[in-house]
Motif scaffolding. Structure first.
Motif, PDB file in Angstrom:
ATOM      1  N   ARG A 237      47.702  17.304  15.854  1.00 23.30           N
ATOM      2  CA  ARG A 237      47.039  18.005  16.953  1.00 23.30           C
ATOM      3  C   ARG A 237      45.543  18.149  16.694  1.00 23.30           C
ATOM      4  O   ARG A 237      45.112  18.344  15.559  1.00 23.30           O
ATOM      5  CB  ARG A 237      47.644  19.396  17.117  1.00 23.30           C
ATOM      6  N   ASP A 238      44.745  18.077  17.763  1.00 19.06           N
ATOM      7  CA  ASP A 238      43.289  18.191  17.650  1.00 19.06           C
ATOM      8  C   ASP A 238      42.847  19.554  17.139  1.00 19.06           C
ATOM      9  O   ASP A 238      41.922  19.645  16.342  1.00 19.06           O
ATOM     10  CB  ASP A 238      42.625  17.953  19.012  1.00 19.06           C
ATOM     11  N   ASP A 239      43.509  20.606  17.604  1.00 19.75           N
ATOM     12  CA  ASP A 239      43.063  21.947  17.251  1.00 19.75           C
ATOM     13  C   ASP A 239      43.307  22.290  15.782  1.00 19.75           C
ATOM     14  O   ASP A 239      42.688  23.205  15.253  1.00 19.75           O
ATOM     15  CB  ASP A 239      43.708  22.990  18.159  1.00 19.75           C
ATOM     16  N   ALA A 240      44.176  21.564  15.110  1.00 21.89           N
ATOM     17  CA  ALA A 240      44.408  21.825  13.690  1.00 21.89           C
ATOM     18  C   ALA A 240      43.165  21.474  12.872  1.00 21.89           C
ATOM     19  O   ALA A 240      42.839  22.164  11.905  1.00 21.89           O
ATOM     20  CB  ALA A 240      45.605  21.024  13.199  1.00 21.89           C
ATOM     21  N   TYR A 241      42.466  20.422  13.249  1.00 20.89           N
ATOM     22  CA  TYR A 241      41.244  20.048  12.538  1.00 20.89           C
ATOM     23  C   TYR A 241      40.165  21.101  12.733  1.00 20.89           C
ATOM     24  O   TYR A 241      39.444  21.446  11.807  1.00 20.89           O
ATOM     25  CB  TYR A 241      40.735  18.684  13.023  1.00 20.89           C
ATOM     26  N   THR A 242      40.062  21.633  13.949  1.00 27.07           N
ATOM     27  CA  THR A 242      39.088  22.673  14.231  1.00 27.07           C
ATOM     28  C   THR A 242      39.442  23.949  13.472  1.00 27.07           C
ATOM     29  O   THR A 242      38.572  24.594  12.893  1.00 27.07           O
ATOM     30  CB  THR A 242      39.036  22.957  15.739  1.00 27.07           C
ATOM     31  N   ALA A 243      40.720  24.312  13.466  1.00 27.72           N
ATOM     32  CA  ALA A 243      41.158  25.521  12.764  1.00 27.72           C
ATOM     33  C   ALA A 243      40.961  25.396  11.261  1.00 27.72           C
ATOM     34  O   ALA A 243      40.698  26.383  10.585  1.00 27.72           O
ATOM     35  CB  ALA A 243      42.619  25.812  13.077  1.00 27.72           C
ATOM     36  N   GLY A 244      41.075  24.197  10.738  1.00 27.28           N
ATOM     37  CA  GLY A 244      40.885  23.968   9.313  1.00 27.28           C
ATOM     38  C   GLY A 244      39.445  23.740   8.925  1.00 27.28           C
ATOM     39  O   GLY A 244      39.162  23.443   7.762  1.00 27.28           O
ATOM     40  N   ASP A 245      38.525  23.856   9.888  1.00 28.91           N
ATOM     41  CA  ASP A 245      37.094  23.645   9.648  1.00 28.91           C
ATOM     42  C   ASP A 245      36.839  22.251   9.078  1.00 28.91           C
ATOM     43  O   ASP A 245      36.083  22.069   8.122  1.00 28.91           O
ATOM     44  CB  ASP A 245      36.539  24.728   8.738  1.00 28.91           C
TER      45      ASP A 245
ATOM     46  N   GLN B 109      46.229  20.894   4.078  1.00 30.13           N
ATOM     47  CA  GLN B 109      45.687  22.021   4.831  1.00 30.13           C
ATOM     48  C   GLN B 109      46.132  21.971   6.291  1.00 30.13           C
ATOM     49  O   GLN B 109      46.502  22.993   6.865  1.00 30.13           O
ATOM     50  CB  GLN B 109      44.166  22.048   4.752  1.00 30.13           C
ATOM     51  N   LEU B 110      46.113  20.803   6.891  1.00 29.76           N
ATOM     52  CA  LEU B 110      46.561  20.674   8.280  1.00 29.76           C
ATOM     53  C   LEU B 110      48.044  21.010   8.417  1.00 29.76           C
ATOM     54  O   LEU B 110      48.450  21.654   9.384  1.00 29.76           O
ATOM     55  CB  LEU B 110      46.287  19.268   8.803  1.00 29.76           C
ATOM     56  N   ARG B 111      48.845  20.591   7.456  1.00 28.60           N
ATOM     57  CA  ARG B 111      50.279  20.926   7.506  1.00 28.60           C
ATOM     58  C   ARG B 111      50.494  22.422   7.410  1.00 28.60           C
ATOM     59  O   ARG B 111      51.364  22.969   8.080  1.00 28.60           O
ATOM     60  CB  ARG B 111      51.024  20.210   6.374  1.00 28.60           C
ATOM     61  N   ASN B 112      49.711  23.106   6.555  1.00 26.40           N
ATOM     62  CA  ASN B 112      49.837  24.562   6.456  1.00 26.40           C
ATOM     63  C   ASN B 112      49.431  25.241   7.758  1.00 26.40           C
ATOM     64  O   ASN B 112      50.051  26.218   8.173  1.00 26.40           O
ATOM     65  CB  ASN B 112      48.989  25.099   5.310  1.00 26.40           C
ATOM     66  N   ILE B 113      48.400  24.741   8.393  1.00 26.27           N
ATOM     67  CA  ILE B 113      47.938  25.333   9.672  1.00 26.27           C
ATOM     68  C   ILE B 113      48.987  25.124  10.759  1.00 26.27           C
ATOM     69  O   ILE B 113      49.309  26.051  11.506  1.00 26.27           O
ATOM     70  CB  ILE B 113      46.582  24.732  10.073  1.00 26.27           C
ATOM     71  N   ILE B 114      49.524  23.925  10.837  1.00 28.56           N
ATOM     72  CA  ILE B 114      50.484  23.608  11.896  1.00 28.56           C
ATOM     73  C   ILE B 114      51.789  24.386  11.705  1.00 28.56           C
ATOM     74  O   ILE B 114      52.392  24.866  12.660  1.00 28.56           O
ATOM     75  CB  ILE B 114      50.742  22.089  11.966  1.00 28.56           C
ATOM     76  N   SER B 115      52.227  24.551  10.458  1.00 29.97           N
ATOM     77  CA  SER B 115      53.503  25.240  10.221  1.00 29.97           C
ATOM     78  C   SER B 115      53.340  26.747  10.059  1.00 29.97           C
ATOM     79  O   SER B 115      54.324  27.426   9.778  1.00 29.97           O
ATOM     80  CB  SER B 115      54.175  24.666   8.976  1.00 29.97           C
ATOM     81  N   ASN B 116      52.122  27.267  10.221  1.00 31.57           N
ATOM     82  CA  ASN B 116      51.838  28.705  10.105  1.00 31.57           C
ATOM     83  C   ASN B 116      52.268  29.282   8.765  1.00 31.57           C
ATOM     84  O   ASN B 116      52.704  30.406   8.681  1.00 31.57           O
ATOM     85  CB  ASN B 116      52.514  29.499  11.226  1.00 31.57           C
ATOM     86  N   SER B 117      52.169  28.506   7.716  1.00 33.94           N
ATOM     87  CA  SER B 117      52.545  29.002   6.397  1.00 33.94           C
ATOM     88  C   SER B 117      51.292  29.195   5.547  1.00 33.94           C
ATOM     89  O   SER B 117      51.184  28.676   4.458  1.00 33.94           O
ATOM     90  CB  SER B 117      53.517  28.049   5.723  1.00 33.94           C
TER      91      SER B 117
END
Length: 98
Positions: free
Chosen positions: A36-44, A87-95
C-alpha cells in the motif's frame, strides 16, 4: 579441454550469488509494487514507486559484469529487504513495538 570445462564451471559458480541476489531484487520489486502507498508515508520512507524503481533497477544492474556497480545494487536490495520491508510489514500489520 578439461581445463576449459573447469574454468566454465568456476565462472558459473562465481556468478551464481549475483543471480540469486538479482532474483531477490525482482521479488522485492514485486512486493514493493503490491504494498500500500500509505505504508511508505507512515514509515517516513520514499515514495512507493521510487522503491520499486530502485529495487527493480538494482536487480538488473546486479547481473551486469561491471566491477563496482553490482555491489552498490546489492546494498540497495539488502536495504529494502532488511530495513524497509520489515518496517512496512510492522506498519501494515499494526504490530508496532513500544
Amino acid at each position: 579441454m578439461i581445463a576449459f570445462e573447469i574454468l566454465q564451471a568456476y565462472a558459473l559458480i562465481e556468478r551464481l550469488p549475483y543471480f540469486l541476489v538479482a532474483i531477490a531484487g525482482v521479488i522485492g520489486a514485486i512486493l514493493a509494487a503490491t504494498t500500500r502507498d500509505d505504508a511508505y508515508t507512515a514509515g517516513d520512507r520514499q515514495n512507493k514507486w521510487i522503491w520499486v524503481g530502485l529495487v527493480a533497477g538494482s536487480a538488473l544492474v546486479v547481473t551486469l559484469p561491471i566491477p563496482i556497480l553490482p555491489w552498490a545494487a546489492m546494498v540497495i536490495i539488502g536495504l529494502y529487504w532488511f530495513d524497509v520491508r520489515p518496517q512496512l510489514r510492522n506498519i501494515i500489520s499494526n504490530s508496532g513495538g513500544w
